[in-house]
Scaffold this motif. Structure first.
Motif, mmCIF file in Angstrom:
data_model
loop_
_atom_site.group_PDB
_atom_site.id
_atom_site.type_symbol
_atom_site.label_atom_id
_atom_site.label_comp_id
_atom_site.label_asym_id
_atom_site.label_seq_id
_atom_site.Cartn_x
_atom_site.Cartn_y
_atom_site.Cartn_z
ATOM 1 N N GLY A 15 1.851 13.403 -3.918
ATOM 2 C CA GLY A 15 1.514 14.756 -3.513
ATOM 3 C C GLY A 15 0.401 14.795 -2.479
ATOM 4 N N TRP A 16 -0.651 14.024 -2.711
ATOM 5 C CA TRP A 16 -1.773 14.007 -1.770
ATOM 6 C C TRP A 16 -1.332 13.470 -0.416
ATOM 7 C CZ3 TRP A 16 -4.048 10.210 1.125
ATOM 8 C CH2 TRP A 16 -5.239 10.566 1.770
ATOM 9 N N PHE A 17 -0.567 12.394 -0.441
ATOM 10 C CA PHE A 17 -0.213 11.752 0.819
ATOM 11 C C PHE A 17 0.724 12.635 1.635
ATOM 12 C CE2 PHE A 17 1.223 8.234 3.532
ATOM 13 C CZ PHE A 17 0.016 7.622 3.763
ATOM 14 N N ALA A 18 1.673 13.278 0.967
ATOM 15 C CA ALA A 18 2.596 14.150 1.700
ATOM 16 C C ALA A 18 1.838 15.294 2.358
ATOM 17 C CB ALA A 18 3.671 14.687 0.761
ATOM 18 N N PHE A 158 -2.005 -9.693 -0.996
ATOM 19 C CA PHE A 158 -3.204 -8.890 -0.758
ATOM 20 C C PHE A 158 -3.930 -8.767 -2.084
ATOM 21 C CE2 PHE A 158 -5.609 -4.938 -0.111
ATOM 22 C CZ PHE A 158 -6.250 -5.276 1.084
ATOM 23 N N PHE A 159 -5.076 -9.438 -2.183
ATOM 24 C CA PHE A 159 -5.777 -9.587 -3.462
ATOM 25 C C PHE A 159 -7.267 -9.382 -3.251
ATOM 26 C CE2 PHE A 159 -7.754 -12.505 -6.660
ATOM 27 C CZ PHE A 159 -7.319 -11.854 -7.814
ATOM 28 N N TYR A 388 -1.244 -7.193 -4.827
ATOM 29 C CA TYR A 388 -1.618 -7.378 -6.224
ATOM 30 C C TYR A 388 -1.776 -6.034 -6.933
ATOM 31 C CZ TYR A 388 -4.588 -8.404 -10.273
ATOM 32 O OH TYR A 388 -5.115 -8.479 -11.534
ATOM 33 N N ASP A 389 -1.254 -5.953 -8.149
ATOM 34 C CA ASP A 389 -1.393 -4.783 -9.010
ATOM 35 C C ASP A 389 -0.896 -3.503 -8.342
ATOM 36 O OD1 ASP A 389 -1.966 -3.959 -11.564
ATOM 37 O OD2 ASP A 389 -4.026 -3.359 -11.099
ATOM 38 N N SER A 390 0.168 -3.647 -7.567
ATOM 39 C CA SER A 390 0.755 -2.511 -6.862
ATOM 40 C C SER A 390 1.977 -2.023 -7.624
ATOM 41 C CB SER A 390 1.163 -2.954 -5.448
ATOM 42 O OG SER A 390 2.127 -2.089 -4.891
ATOM 43 N N LEU A 442 4.391 4.561 1.895
ATOM 44 C CA LEU A 442 3.277 4.403 2.836
ATOM 45 C C LEU A 442 1.938 4.347 2.110
ATOM 46 C CD1 LEU A 442 4.364 6.757 5.750
ATOM 47 C CD2 LEU A 442 4.015 4.282 5.893
ATOM 48 N N ALA A 443 1.791 5.151 1.065
ATOM 49 C CA ALA A 443 0.542 5.134 0.304
ATOM 50 C C ALA A 443 0.323 3.775 -0.350
ATOM 51 C CB ALA A 443 0.558 6.233 -0.750
ATOM 52 N N ASP A 444 1.384 3.213 -0.903
ATOM 53 C CA ASP A 444 1.284 1.901 -1.543
ATOM 54 C C ASP A 444 0.903 0.832 -0.516
ATOM 55 O OD1 ASP A 444 1.435 -0.208 -3.292
ATOM 56 O OD2 ASP A 444 3.610 -0.126 -3.557
ATOM 57 N N LEU A 445 1.660 0.743 0.573
ATOM 58 C CA LEU A 445 1.405 -0.296 1.561
ATOM 59 C C LEU A 445 0.125 -0.045 2.340
ATOM 60 C CD1 LEU A 445 5.035 -0.826 2.917
ATOM 61 C CD2 LEU A 445 3.812 -2.158 1.194
ATOM 62 N N GLY A 446 -0.277 1.223 2.435
ATOM 63 C CA GLY A 446 -1.484 1.542 3.181
ATOM 64 C C GLY A 446 -2.745 0.970 2.582
ATOM 65 N N GLN A 447 -2.702 0.582 1.299
ATOM 66 C CA GLN A 447 -3.865 -0.058 0.688
ATOM 67 C C GLN A 447 -4.268 -1.317 1.458
ATOM 68 O OE1 GLN A 447 -3.474 -0.488 -3.753
ATOM 69 N NE2 GLN A 447 -1.377 0.198 -3.302
ATOM 70 N N ALA A 448 -3.261 -2.042 1.926
ATOM 71 C CA ALA A 448 -3.516 -3.302 2.613
ATOM 72 C C ALA A 448 -3.438 -3.180 4.121
ATOM 73 C CB ALA A 448 -2.503 -4.358 2.139
ATOM 74 N N ASP A 449 -2.800 -2.123 4.628
ATOM 75 C CA ASP A 449 -2.570 -2.001 6.069
ATOM 76 C C ASP A 449 -2.712 -0.542 6.485
ATOM 77 O OD1 ASP A 449 -1.843 -2.248 8.682
ATOM 78 O OD2 ASP A 449 0.095 -3.216 8.307
#
Length: 531
Positions: A15-18, A158-159, A388-390, A442-449
């Motif tokens: 919700g936040w990301f959208a 990504f750890f 990691y932990d995603s 995008l929110a998930d992958l954005g943690q690392a990129d």
């Protein structure tokens, strides 16, 4: 519906990301694509009667164009029988299908094939026929085309705020974490070489070749989570590492996965040669879609898509297949000598009746999401990136084998929903919009990129409601029941639901077994068995 803490956090993040990102990045387009969930559900509703036209004729009808169905059709052709493949979806290959639009072809599901074990004879025969295996060494082990082995086989992880080579960042683990990982690897090493009282390996692929010694099969009575507890594995990292494997192959969290299946993931693959010391994965830009394309080229006639099969019933000295032609919305019939059901048990039970239906298994299945991100970015050299932990399983770069590497590529993101109550999860996935799913990826992958949002031009999302059977504790107990392919005099079942284990080698094994059993039932000599 009930969801775990991780699902709740993911929902909040969606919700936040959208709201905060997508409106500011109108350059990102995309769509929900793929599986016809609602069309398939028409099997539950009253349908029109046949259109009254004379039935079509075929030697064998194969229901389903996944790897099991295409392999069965290929084996039938080699036995001298033609097969007509019927497929509900507009695309072919099941979870090994692929996409061709964009800078490079890309997978919509299975994205690689580990080099097959010696017991996986149908796969070896296929790879040799396709020129992937170019010969055999003095020890009878396969030699593969070098250019098809993954150029960058080691994942990156990504750890704790940085990328590390491989899934085990030894230099960032504390003493206790390293000790647990080392102990687990040692236990797996012992299991890799362990033989049962029947002389077979305890863990191998396909499952039909594995030992049935209770020393191993008793592990199926408990979950992987309980086994780790019993062995004293407590570290968060080790449990994440093991669960990454169970989610990757089975779409199952530790508590939902049989301990036998969880250990099989790590212990079953043992083939070693000098050539394979650098890579053990066969990869193509479109993933296992490349193998599907080669199988399609070997069919006796093109598959028929948009065909919702309604029933397969004995009639006279053959079978009558009724299907709904989605293009015309008319029910048609095919009179055939026999049929192969290359579909999950929950579908197959709706197509047959009586004792045939009673011979089928209905297993719980795991939902998946696959998102393909079309990006413009500097070339990278890593094939598989894991966080990691995603909540997701990371992504693969479909263009990583290119030479030279291009600045435009497709990143394929995978997420398996492995917790309990998969039916509720399926409903949740279908309720969400494209923007919800694209934003979550995008929110998930954005943690690392963090720059990925700016690099991305398009995101397409595929929802797999029943991506694979889930090997829950006790799944081996019904293996004997499902091992026999023939469920009626002229109807065979060939699908990974029979073993409860959805990998390419299992699908190939089940398809070949179904084809050979049906050929024998039809009085056709298929020659030496491929299995």
């Amino acid at each position: 519906m009930t969801f775990g803490r991780r699902d709740l956090l993911a929902s909040l993040a969606v919700g936040w990301f959208a709201d905060q990102v997508l409106p500011d990045h109108p350059h990102i387009t995309g769509a929900l694509v793929g599986a016809s969930h609602r069309v398939g559900h028409r099997l539950r509703l009253p349908l029109p009667s046949p259109d009254g036209e004379p039935p079509e004729r075929a030697e064998v009808v194969v229901v389903g164009s996944g790897v099991s169905g295409l392999t069965a059709a290929w084996r039938l052709r080699e036995a001298g029988l033609s097969a007509r493949v019927l497929e509900l979806e507009p695309f072919l290959g099941g979870t090994s299908t692929w996409g061709e639009e964009g800078a490079v072809m890309h997978p919509w599901g299975a994205h690689y094939l580990p080099v097959p074990e010696p017991e996986a004879r149908p796969v070896a025969r296929l790879l040799e026929a396709l020129g992937v295996i170019t010969g055999w060494d003095a020890g009878g082990r396969p030699i593969f085309r070098d250019e098809l082995l993954c150029h960058a086989p080691e994942e990156r992880l990504f750890f704790r705020g940085a990328w590390h080579g491989g899934l085990l960042p030894w230099d960032r683990l504390d003493t206790g974490e390293r000790a647990e990982v080392s102990r687990f690897i040692a236990q797996v090493g012992e299991l890799q070489n362990a033989l049962g009282n029947d002389g077979r390996r305890g863990f191998t692929i396909p499952l039909s070749q594995a030992s049935r010694d209770p020393r191993f099969t008793d592990l199926d009575r408990t979950s992987m989570a309980a086994w780790l507890d019993g062995e004293g594995y407590r570290s968060r990292f080790l449990r994440w590492f093991v669960e990454y494997g169970t989610r990757d192959d089975f779409g199952a969290d530790l508590s939902e996965c049989s301990a036998w299946a969880g250990l099989h993931y790590f212990a079953a693959r043992t083939l070693e040669t000098e050539q394979l010391s650098g890579s053990r994965y066969l990869v193509w830009p479109e993933g296992n879609g490349w193998l599907v394309r080669q199988l399609l080229a070997r069919l006796t006639e093109p598959p028929r898509s948009g065909a919702l099969v309604l029933s397969v019933q004995a009639e006279g000295d053959g079978v009558m297949v009724r299907y709904l032609d989605l293009a015309s919305d008319r029910v048609r019939r095919i009179a055939a000598r026999g049929a192969i059901l290359a579909v999950p048990g929950f579908v197959a039970t709706r197509l047959v009746s009586g004792s045939a239906a009673q011979r089928l298994l209905r297993r719980e299945s795991s939902p998946w999401l696959v998102a393909n991100l079309h990006v413009a970015r500097p070339p990278g050299e890593t094939w598989d990136s894991v966080l990691y932990d995603s909540p997701g399983l990371g992504y693969v770069d479909a263009g990583h084998q290119g030479s030279p590497l291009e600045t435009r590529t497709v990143l394929t993101y995978f997420r398996a929903y492995g917790a309990a109550e998969p039916a509720a999860t399926r409903a949740m996935l279908l309720e969400r919009s494209w923007a919800d799913h694209a934003s979550a990826a995008l929110a998930d992958l954005g943690q690392a990129d963090p720059r990925l949002v700016d690099d991305t031009r398009r995101i397409d999302v595929m929802l797999w409601g029943h991506a694979m059977p889930r090997p829950t504790p006790g799944f081996l107990a019904v293996r004997d029941q499902a091992d026999q392919p023939m469920i009626d005099a002229r109807v065979a079942w060939g699908h990974v639901d029979q073993t409860g284990y959805a990998i390419f080698e299992e699908a190939t094994d089940r398809g070949v077994r179904a084809a050979e059993a049906l050929a024998e039932a039809l009085g056709v000599r298929s020659g030496e068995s491929w299995v």
